[in-house]
Enzyme design. Structure first.
Site, PDB file in Angstrom:
ATOM      1  N   PRO A 168       0.849  -1.194   0.000  1.00 21.08           N
ATOM      2  CA  PRO A 168       0.000   0.000   0.000  1.00 21.08           C
ATOM      3  C   PRO A 168       0.880   1.238   0.000  1.00 21.08           C
ATOM      4  O   PRO A 168       1.839   1.310   0.772  1.00 21.08           O
ATOM      5  CB  PRO A 168      -0.764  -0.119   1.324  1.00 21.08           C
ATOM      6  N   MET A 169       0.579   2.181  -0.882  1.00 16.84           N
ATOM      7  CA  MET A 169       1.328   3.440  -0.915  1.00 16.84           C
ATOM      8  C   MET A 169       0.380   4.583  -1.225  1.00 16.84           C
ATOM      9  O   MET A 169      -0.215   4.633  -2.318  1.00 16.84           O
ATOM     10  CB  MET A 169       2.442   3.394  -1.970  1.00 16.84           C
ATOM     11  N   VAL A 170       0.243   5.484  -0.265  1.00 17.24           N
ATOM     12  CA  VAL A 170      -0.594   6.655  -0.464  1.00 17.24           C
ATOM     13  C   VAL A 170      -0.139   7.379  -1.726  1.00 17.24           C
ATOM     14  O   VAL A 170       1.068   7.515  -1.959  1.00 17.24           O
ATOM     15  CB  VAL A 170      -0.505   7.575   0.785  1.00 17.24           C
ATOM     16  N   GLN A 219      -6.889  -1.077   1.476  1.00 17.31           N
ATOM     17  CA  GLN A 219      -6.389  -0.808   2.833  1.00 17.31           C
ATOM     18  C   GLN A 219      -7.174   0.310   3.529  1.00 17.31           C
ATOM     19  O   GLN A 219      -7.322   1.413   2.999  1.00 17.31           O
ATOM     20  CB  GLN A 219      -4.907  -0.454   2.829  1.00 17.31           C
ATOM     21  N   HIS A 241       5.984  -5.090   8.428  1.00 17.98           N
ATOM     22  CA  HIS A 241       7.025  -4.171   7.962  1.00 17.98           C
ATOM     23  C   HIS A 241       8.109  -4.211   9.032  1.00 17.98           C
ATOM     24  O   HIS A 241       7.866  -3.830  10.181  1.00 17.98           O
ATOM     25  CB  HIS A 241       6.431  -2.766   7.778  1.00 17.98           C
ATOM     26  N   CYS A 278       1.454   2.740   9.568  1.00 16.42           N
ATOM     27  CA  CYS A 278       1.911   4.018   9.004  1.00 16.42           C
ATOM     28  C   CYS A 278       2.181   5.026  10.118  1.00 16.42           C
ATOM     29  O   CYS A 278       1.300   5.300  10.936  1.00 16.42           O
ATOM     30  CB  CYS A 278       0.874   4.556   8.025  1.00 16.42           C
ATOM     31  N   ASN A 312       7.778  -7.416   4.703  1.00 12.41           N
ATOM     32  CA  ASN A 312       7.925  -6.128   4.017  1.00 12.41           C
ATOM     33  C   ASN A 312       9.120  -5.363   4.605  1.00 12.41           C
ATOM     34  O   ASN A 312       9.313  -5.359   5.816  1.00 12.41           O
ATOM     35  CB  ASN A 312       6.631  -5.318   4.171  1.00 12.41           C
ATOM     36  N   ARG A 320       8.954   0.800  -2.087  1.00 12.29           N
ATOM     37  CA  ARG A 320       9.756   1.791  -2.823  1.00 12.29           C
ATOM     38  C   ARG A 320      10.327   1.268  -4.132  1.00 12.29           C
ATOM     39  O   ARG A 320      10.498   2.023  -5.082  1.00 12.29           O
ATOM     40  CB  ARG A 320      10.863   2.335  -1.911  1.00 12.29           C
TER      41      ARG A 320
HETATM   42  C1  LIG Z   1       5.136   6.761  -0.944  1.00 15.45           C
HETATM   43  C2  LIG Z   1       4.791   5.781   0.148  1.00 15.45           C
HETATM   44  C3  LIG Z   1       3.497   5.718   0.630  1.00 15.45           C
HETATM   45  C4  LIG Z   1       3.159   4.786   1.620  1.00 15.45           C
HETATM   46  N1  LIG Z   1       1.857   4.666   2.020  1.00 15.45           N
HETATM   47  C5  LIG Z   1       1.494   3.640   2.846  1.00 15.45           C
HETATM   48  C6  LIG Z   1       0.130   3.338   3.098  1.00 15.45           C
HETATM   49  O1  LIG Z   1      -0.791   3.947   2.544  1.00 15.45           O
HETATM   50  N2  LIG Z   1      -0.154   2.309   3.953  1.00 15.45           N
HETATM   51  C7  LIG Z   1       0.827   1.554   4.548  1.00 15.45           C
HETATM   52  O2  LIG Z   1       0.518   0.619   5.299  1.00 15.45           O
HETATM   53  N3  LIG Z   1       2.132   1.815   4.300  1.00 15.45           N
HETATM   54  C8  LIG Z   1       2.474   2.806   3.449  1.00 15.45           C
HETATM   55  N4  LIG Z   1       3.796   2.999   3.125  1.00 15.45           N
HETATM   56  C9  LIG Z   1       4.807   2.064   3.684  1.00 15.45           C
HETATM   57  C10 LIG Z   1       5.055   0.920   2.700  1.00 15.45           C
HETATM   58  O3  LIG Z   1       3.885   0.173   2.429  1.00 15.45           O
HETATM   59  C11 LIG Z   1       6.141  -0.030   3.220  1.00 15.45           C
HETATM   60  O4  LIG Z   1       5.714  -0.563   4.447  1.00 15.45           O
HETATM   61  C12 LIG Z   1       7.501   0.653   3.443  1.00 15.45           C
HETATM   62  O5  LIG Z   1       7.804   1.563   2.413  1.00 15.45           O
HETATM   63  C13 LIG Z   1       8.615  -0.390   3.539  1.00 15.45           C
HETATM   64  O6  LIG Z   1       8.692  -1.140   2.351  1.00 15.45           O
HETATM   65  P1  LIG Z   1       9.919  -0.923   1.301  1.00 15.45           P
HETATM   66  O7  LIG Z   1      11.172  -1.098   2.079  1.00 15.45           O
HETATM   67  O8  LIG Z   1       9.677  -1.947   0.233  1.00 15.45           O
HETATM   68  O9  LIG Z   1       9.796   0.492   0.793  1.00 15.45           O
HETATM   69  C14 LIG Z   1       4.150   3.934   2.162  1.00 15.45           C
HETATM   70  C15 LIG Z   1       5.469   4.024   1.677  1.00 15.45           C
HETATM   71  C16 LIG Z   1       5.791   4.921   0.674  1.00 15.45           C
HETATM   72  C17 LIG Z   1       7.202   4.965   0.145  1.00 15.45           C
END
Ligand SMILES: Cc1cc2nc3c(=O)[nH]c(=O)nc-3n(C[C@H](O)[C@H](O)[C@H](O)COP(=O)(O)O)c2cc1C
Length: 378
Positions: free
Chosen positions: A26-28, A94, A195, A125, A235, A260
């Site tokens: 999930p990514m906002v 989500q 995470h 988050c 994650n 990312r």
């Molecule tokens: C731009 C962005 C937006 C994110 N938005 C959310 C979100 O809406 N919900 C959530 O649970 N985590 C969110 N995260 C966290 C990611 O889902 C993830 O847990 C975190 O980036 C670690 O994973 P990675 O190492 O693959 O980046 C966001 C991360 C990024 C970079």
């Protein structure tokens, strides 16, 4: 005999498969429809929506575009969430919530017309928009409330729609094990994403992957004791397919979630990354135009793509076929773009861009094939 009375039916084929796969996190903002469709095209097995706070989706009007099939949830002329039937079987929505009744209402909104395969509670988050009022990572310190929200979501969701949760590690391993045990004992979740950072850790700090194996073992133990199957999804710091084996060996999981890596290039789900400038970004724009994606979101997502190298991801691999000078020009033109046509020009694409019908059909064919065969990463 384990008590299975409160469990939803196990064998429903519409339940998503959390046990094996690579998932889009999930990514906002970033996880809007075009990113999700590209991730599926490039091999993601499941895709998460961006977090949508419960109150935001409550009171929206659901509109279907008869021409493209796009489903939009609209409030005060603003698109709160959009999705498409082609991703339905792989889409996890989500929820951000700190109130069981509101979470349940949010779940009813997105499941009333069977728009999603699963619903997930954001318990990780740390950003203020999410922790406001006790949501997101703040739920980690109110486990009773967290579990009540999961129960409310399970009761509100139709039996074939999965409920899952995404948490972070707590500073102490003992507290983390107690938390996951409490969550699993609610008998509500089909999978648990962890995470591997604590709430106060910055994204640049290395994920604490070495702590996950014990968590995985504990979840499996408690799940087995209670007659459940609860896969753990890892994650944190998985950027490409080449990281998968190492992380699986270290943590004992079979499913991983990438954020990312996919923000930079949604083709990270396959072995060889596609070129952002000549393939990924033009496709992103075609989807965006086809589905009338809000311009601000389109521009933001395109400018977040890694046009040059994987440097932003700690790598040095060159991923573009174009010379660096041209990439700099493209990025500059994108950031000045004022409408979709400007963005097409920046990407050296003809205007109007070609329809995305063919891209949608390719995703559909790929997912239909995946349903008959074992999943790509099994
Ligand atoms: C731009 C962005 C937006 C994110 N938005 C959310 C979100 O809406 N919900 C959530 O649970 N985590 C969110 N995260 C966290 C990611 O889902 C993830 O847990 C975190 O980036 C670690 O994973 P990675 O190492 O693959 O980046 C966001 C991360 C990024 C970079």
């Amino acid at each position: 005999m384990p008590d299975t009375s409160s469990l939803p039916p196990a064998a429903d084929p519409r339940m998503p498969n959390f046990r094996h796969g690579l998932f889009l996190a999930p990514m906002v903002r970033i996880g809007s429809l075009p990113t999700r469709l590209l991730a599926l095209e490039y091999g993601a097995d499941l895709v998460w929506s961006p977090e949508v706070v419960d109150r935001a989706i409550m009171g929206t009007e659901r509109r279907v575009n008869p021409k493209t099939g796009l489903v939009e949830f609209i409030k005060e002329d603003k698109q709160i969430f959009s999705c498409h039937p082609v991703e339905r079987s792989r889409l996890i929505y989500q929820v951000g919530s700190a109130t069981p009744e509101h979470a349940a209402e949010a779940v009813r909104m997105v499941t009333a017309h069977d728009d999603v395969a699963g619903v997930d509670l954001n318990c990780g988050c740390p950003k203020p928009f999410s922790t406001l009022g006790g949501m997101g990572a703040n739920l980690l310190s109110t486990p009773d409330l967290l579990c009540d929200i999961l129960r409310a979501m399970r009761a509100a969701a139709p039996p074939h729609v999965s409920v899952t949760a995404k948490i972070r590690l707590l500073p102490s391993q003992e507290d983390t094990l107690a938390l996951v045990e409490q969550i699993v004992r609610t008998r509500t979740i089909r999978a648990l994403t962890v995470h591997c950072r604590t709430k106060n850790m910055r994204p640049r700090e290395p994920a604490l992957l070495h702590r996950l194996r014990e968590v995985v073992d504990h979840v499996h133990k408690v799940a087995a004791e209670t007659g459940q199957d609860v896969p753990v999804v890892c994650n944190g710091d998985c950027f490409s397919v080449s990281d998968v084996e190492r992380i699986q060996e270290l943590t004992g999981v079979s499913s991983l979630m990438l954020a990312r890596g996919a923000e930079a290039n949604p083709s990270c789900f396959r072995e060889e990354r596609a070129c952002v400038a000549t393939e990924v970004a033009p496709k992103w724009l075609r989807y965006a135009v086809h589905f009338d994606n809000p311009f601000g979101n389109t521009k933001y997502c395109l400018t977040q793509l890694a046009f040059n190298t994987t440097a932003s991801l700690g790598g040095t691999e060159r991923v573009s076929k174009l010379p660096k000078r041209e990439l700099v020009e493209i990025r500059a033109a994108l950031s000045q773009g004022r409408n979709d046509e400007d963005l097409a020009k920046a990407l050296r694409q003809a205007w109007p861009v070609s329809s995305a019908d063919e891209l949608v059909a390719a995703v559909q064919a790929k997912l239909a094939q995946g349903e008959k065969q074992p999943m790509a990463h099994e």
